[in-house]
Write a protein that holds these residues in place. Structure first.
Motif, mmCIF file in Angstrom:
data_model
loop_
_atom_site.group_PDB
_atom_site.id
_atom_site.type_symbol
_atom_site.label_atom_id
_atom_site.label_comp_id
_atom_site.label_asym_id
_atom_site.label_seq_id
_atom_site.Cartn_x
_atom_site.Cartn_y
_atom_site.Cartn_z
ATOM 1 N N PRO A 126 0.824 -1.205 0.000
ATOM 2 C CA PRO A 126 0.000 0.000 0.000
ATOM 3 C C PRO A 126 0.860 1.258 0.000
ATOM 4 O O PRO A 126 0.349 2.366 -0.162
ATOM 5 N N ASP A 127 2.176 1.085 0.142
ATOM 6 C CA ASP A 127 3.090 2.216 0.251
ATOM 7 C C ASP A 127 3.410 2.836 -1.104
ATOM 8 O O ASP A 127 4.073 3.853 -1.191
ATOM 9 N N GLN A 128 2.950 2.211 -2.190
ATOM 10 C CA GLN A 128 3.478 2.637 -3.477
ATOM 11 C C GLN A 128 2.648 3.713 -4.154
ATOM 12 O O GLN A 128 1.435 3.739 -4.061
ATOM 13 N N ASP A 129 3.338 4.568 -4.868
ATOM 14 C CA ASP A 129 2.641 5.703 -5.464
ATOM 15 C C ASP A 129 2.545 5.631 -6.985
ATOM 16 O O ASP A 129 1.909 6.440 -7.616
ATOM 17 N N LYS A 130 3.195 4.632 -7.583
ATOM 18 C CA LYS A 130 3.123 4.515 -9.045
ATOM 19 C C LYS A 130 1.701 4.230 -9.496
ATOM 20 O O LYS A 130 0.932 3.640 -8.751
ATOM 21 N N ALA A 131 1.368 4.624 -10.696
ATOM 22 C CA ALA A 131 0.025 4.383 -11.206
ATOM 23 C C ALA A 131 -0.280 2.894 -11.197
ATOM 24 O O ALA A 131 0.292 2.117 -11.951
ATOM 25 N N ALA A 132 -1.141 2.486 -10.305
ATOM 26 C CA ALA A 132 -1.497 1.078 -10.220
ATOM 27 C C ALA A 132 -2.609 0.794 -11.231
ATOM 28 O O ALA A 132 -3.084 1.700 -11.918
ATOM 29 N N ILE A 133 -3.020 -0.432 -11.324
ATOM 30 C CA ILE A 133 -4.141 -0.796 -12.188
ATOM 31 C C ILE A 133 -5.365 -0.948 -11.296
ATOM 32 O O ILE A 133 -5.330 -1.717 -10.335
ATOM 33 N N GLU A 134 -6.405 -0.189 -11.633
ATOM 34 C CA GLU A 134 -7.596 -0.210 -10.791
ATOM 35 C C GLU A 134 -8.160 -1.628 -10.638
ATOM 36 O O GLU A 134 -8.311 -2.344 -11.617
ATOM 37 N N GLY A 135 -8.435 -2.006 -9.416
ATOM 38 C CA GLY A 135 -9.040 -3.312 -9.157
ATOM 39 C C GLY A 135 -8.034 -4.443 -8.977
ATOM 40 O O GLY A 135 -8.383 -5.507 -8.491
ATOM 41 N N VAL A 136 -6.786 -4.209 -9.389
ATOM 42 C CA VAL A 136 -5.781 -5.275 -9.304
ATOM 43 C C VAL A 136 -4.988 -5.116 -8.010
ATOM 44 O O VAL A 136 -4.314 -4.111 -7.810
ATOM 45 N N ARG A 137 -5.084 -6.108 -7.134
ATOM 46 C CA ARG A 137 -4.489 -5.958 -5.811
ATOM 47 C C ARG A 137 -3.004 -6.312 -5.763
ATOM 48 O O ARG A 137 -2.256 -5.718 -5.006
ATOM 49 N N ASN A 138 -2.584 -7.256 -6.555
ATOM 50 C CA ASN A 138 -1.171 -7.650 -6.542
ATOM 51 C C ASN A 138 -0.698 -7.968 -7.953
ATOM 52 O O ASN A 138 -1.367 -8.710 -8.678
ATOM 53 N N TRP A 161 -8.955 -4.967 -16.764
ATOM 54 C CA TRP A 161 -8.621 -6.171 -15.987
ATOM 55 C C TRP A 161 -9.718 -6.517 -14.979
ATOM 56 O O TRP A 161 -9.902 -7.673 -14.622
ATOM 57 N N GLY A 162 -10.401 -5.503 -14.496
ATOM 58 C CA GLY A 162 -11.448 -5.781 -13.500
ATOM 59 C C GLY A 162 -10.847 -6.114 -12.141
ATOM 60 O O GLY A 162 -9.674 -5.833 -11.874
ATOM 61 N N GLU A 163 -11.648 -6.737 -11.287
ATOM 62 C CA GLU A 163 -11.204 -7.090 -9.939
ATOM 63 C C GLU A 163 -10.306 -8.326 -10.001
ATOM 64 O O GLU A 163 -10.738 -9.374 -10.470
ATOM 65 N N GLN A 164 -9.075 -8.199 -9.544
ATOM 66 C CA GLN A 164 -8.161 -9.353 -9.541
ATOM 67 C C GLN A 164 -7.377 -9.368 -8.243
ATOM 68 O O GLN A 164 -6.851 -8.344 -7.812
ATOM 69 N N ASP A 165 -7.286 -10.538 -7.622
ATOM 70 C CA ASP A 165 -6.413 -10.681 -6.456
ATOM 71 C C ASP A 165 -4.952 -10.709 -6.901
ATOM 72 O O ASP A 165 -4.096 -10.111 -6.266
ATOM 73 N N TYR A 166 -4.714 -11.428 -7.995
ATOM 74 C CA TYR A 166 -3.335 -11.577 -8.477
ATOM 75 C C TYR A 166 -3.293 -11.422 -9.993
ATOM 76 O O TYR A 166 -4.030 -12.099 -10.705
ATOM 77 N N LEU A 167 -2.429 -10.540 -10.459
ATOM 78 C CA LEU A 167 -2.123 -10.465 -11.885
ATOM 79 C C LEU A 167 -0.699 -10.991 -12.054
ATOM 80 O O LEU A 167 0.264 -10.396 -11.569
ATOM 81 N N ILE A 168 -0.598 -12.142 -12.708
ATOM 82 C CA ILE A 168 0.713 -12.763 -12.924
ATOM 83 C C ILE A 168 1.254 -12.279 -14.264
ATOM 84 O O ILE A 168 0.541 -12.313 -15.273
ATOM 85 N N VAL A 169 2.507 -11.836 -14.266
ATOM 86 C CA VAL A 169 3.114 -11.349 -15.504
ATOM 87 C C VAL A 169 4.246 -12.291 -15.914
ATOM 88 O O VAL A 169 5.233 -12.448 -15.186
ATOM 89 N N ASP A 170 4.073 -12.917 -17.063
ATOM 90 C CA ASP A 170 5.099 -13.816 -17.598
ATOM 91 C C ASP A 170 6.094 -12.987 -18.401
ATOM 92 O O ASP A 170 5.751 -12.429 -19.443
#
Ligand SMILES: Nc1ncnc2c1ncn2[C@@H]1O[C@H](COP(=O)(O)OP(=O)(O)OP(=O)(O)O)[C@@H](O)[C@H]1O
Ligand SMILES: [Mg+2]
Length: 359
Positions: free
Chosen positions: A88-100, A203-212
């Motif tokens: 939660p400390d990060q300020d970079k533009a996150a992706i809405e709804g994506v938690r990790n 992306w919608g609501e996601q607990d985890y977005l895995i990036v290969d």
């Protein structure tokens, strides 16, 4: 029944989360506590991930604590989960709804990053998490084939709707371009393409977005860490000694940009003969564990070298969802340890002095 409720809460405040080193009441994990006149007690234990490897232990500890409380006729415990944003400390533009956002990388090509990323994503989804997978291999996207997904994504209100495969959302350059046409991107273009894949996709609501990630420690890796806040990185390696150097490269690449290392997966770890069950350590043994000890990062598990794994990937039927094999259990173990590390990072970010790092 106020008295019984108090005693139930007192009992539950002796139950510790083994990873977070705090009790369930303090952590706010006890929800919907109801105590009826009949002495029936019911509540939810809301964990920080549905893929919690400690789930059954925590349930058992709750049951043991409740058995010591007088006046309970019966109890019903429901295990639920709410995944939190790891950093939660990060300020970079996150992706809405994506938690990790979790990157899967390595110091070198062909070690099984894509195979591991796909199977971890599916294993997390099978544990009940909302999961998406982004194929960041812009030049040589493999994920569509591995998941057996074809077709072109739909664009709605200027946002790209991800495709679906085996229950997860997925996006890849492979859906956007002709697969027979070679792709040539220059550096700045590549950065733009990656940003689009991250920010123009709904992306919608996601607990985890895995990036290969693609092979190497170059442009895409840097672009990714600049474009979005990464919760952590999984390093894939093979057990040979040279892999140690490769793991070091992979780890260094993420540490340079302050991305926490969730741990090392040792892929192609041993060969289990499908005919006789003999176990052969083709590429020697222990490379992943050695690397994890040497660099003080968690060891997430080992995946055997097995023809079924390759065949599954080629056929769009990853082994993590193939119940006829032993692989769902193997990848579940790895996925649980990934989720566990994220939960620990997340708690540490909220209470910096409460938890000592585990490695
Ligand atoms: N544990 C395994 N057992 C058998 N085959 C495997 C295993 N892991 C990966 N493979 C196979 O090895 C090949 C390379 O794997 P994969 O494409 O996942 O590697 P990668 O690290 O993503 O490669 P690249 O660096 O090119 O992106 C694939 O054919 C895959 O099916
Ligand atoms: Mg790959």
């Amino acid at each position: 029944m106020a008295d019984l409720k108090d005693r139930v809460l007192a009992a539950l405040s002796t139950v510790m989360d083994p990873d977070l080193h705090k009790d369930l009441v303090t952590l706010g994990m006890i929800r919907e506590l109801k105590v009826e006149d009949s002495g029936k007690v019911s509540f939810q234990v809301c964990l920080t991930t549905p893929a919690c490897p400690m789930k059954e232990k925590i349930r058992g500890d709750c049951e043991a604590a409740l058995r010591k409380v007088d006046g309970i006729s019966r109890f019903v415990i429901e295990m639920t989960a709410e995944v939190r944003q790891a950093r939660p400390d990060q300020d970079k533009a996150a992706i809405e709804g994506v938690r990790n956002i979790i990157a899967v990388g390595s110091g070198k090509g062909g070690v099984g990053k894509s195979t591991t990323a796909v199977n971890i994503a599916l294993a997390l989804s099978r544990e009940g998490a909302k999961v998406a997978l982004l194929d960041a291999d812009i030049y040589g996207p493999n994920v569509p084939t591995m998941l057996g997904v074809t077709g072109k994504p739909v664009v709605r209100d200027n946002r790209i709707i991800p495709m679906r495969g085996h229950g997860i959302d997925v996006m890849s350059m492979g859906f956007m371009v002709d697969e027979n046409q070679p792709l040539i991107w220059r550096g700045p273009m590549l950065h733009g393409v990656l940003r689009q894949l991250l920010h123009d996709v709904l992306w919608g609501e996601q607990d985890y977005l895995i990036v290969d990630l693609p092979p190497g420690t170059g442009d895409v890796q840097l672009s990714l860490s600049q474009a979005v806040p990464l919760s952590g990185a999984v390093i894939v390696t093979t057990p040979q000694n040279v892999a140690l150097q490769d793991a070091r490269k992979g780890i260094a690449m993420f540490q340079k940009v302050n991305v926490p290392i969730l741990g090392i997966v040792e892929n192609m770890s041993y060969y289990l003969c499908p005919q006789c069950g003999h176990r052969d350590e083709i590429f020697s043994t222990g490379g992943g564990e050695n690397a994890s000890a040497k660099f003080s990062v968690p060891f997430l598990g080992r995946i055997p070298l097995n023809t079924q794994i390759r065949e599954g990937m080629d056929a769009g039927m990853p082994v993590a969802v193939n119940e006829d094999t032993e692989f769902p259990a193997i990848y579940r173990g790895v996925a649980q340890r990934v989720a566990q590390q994220l939960a620990i990072i997340s708690e540490r970010a909220r209470n910096p002095y409460a938890i000592t790092p585990t490695g």
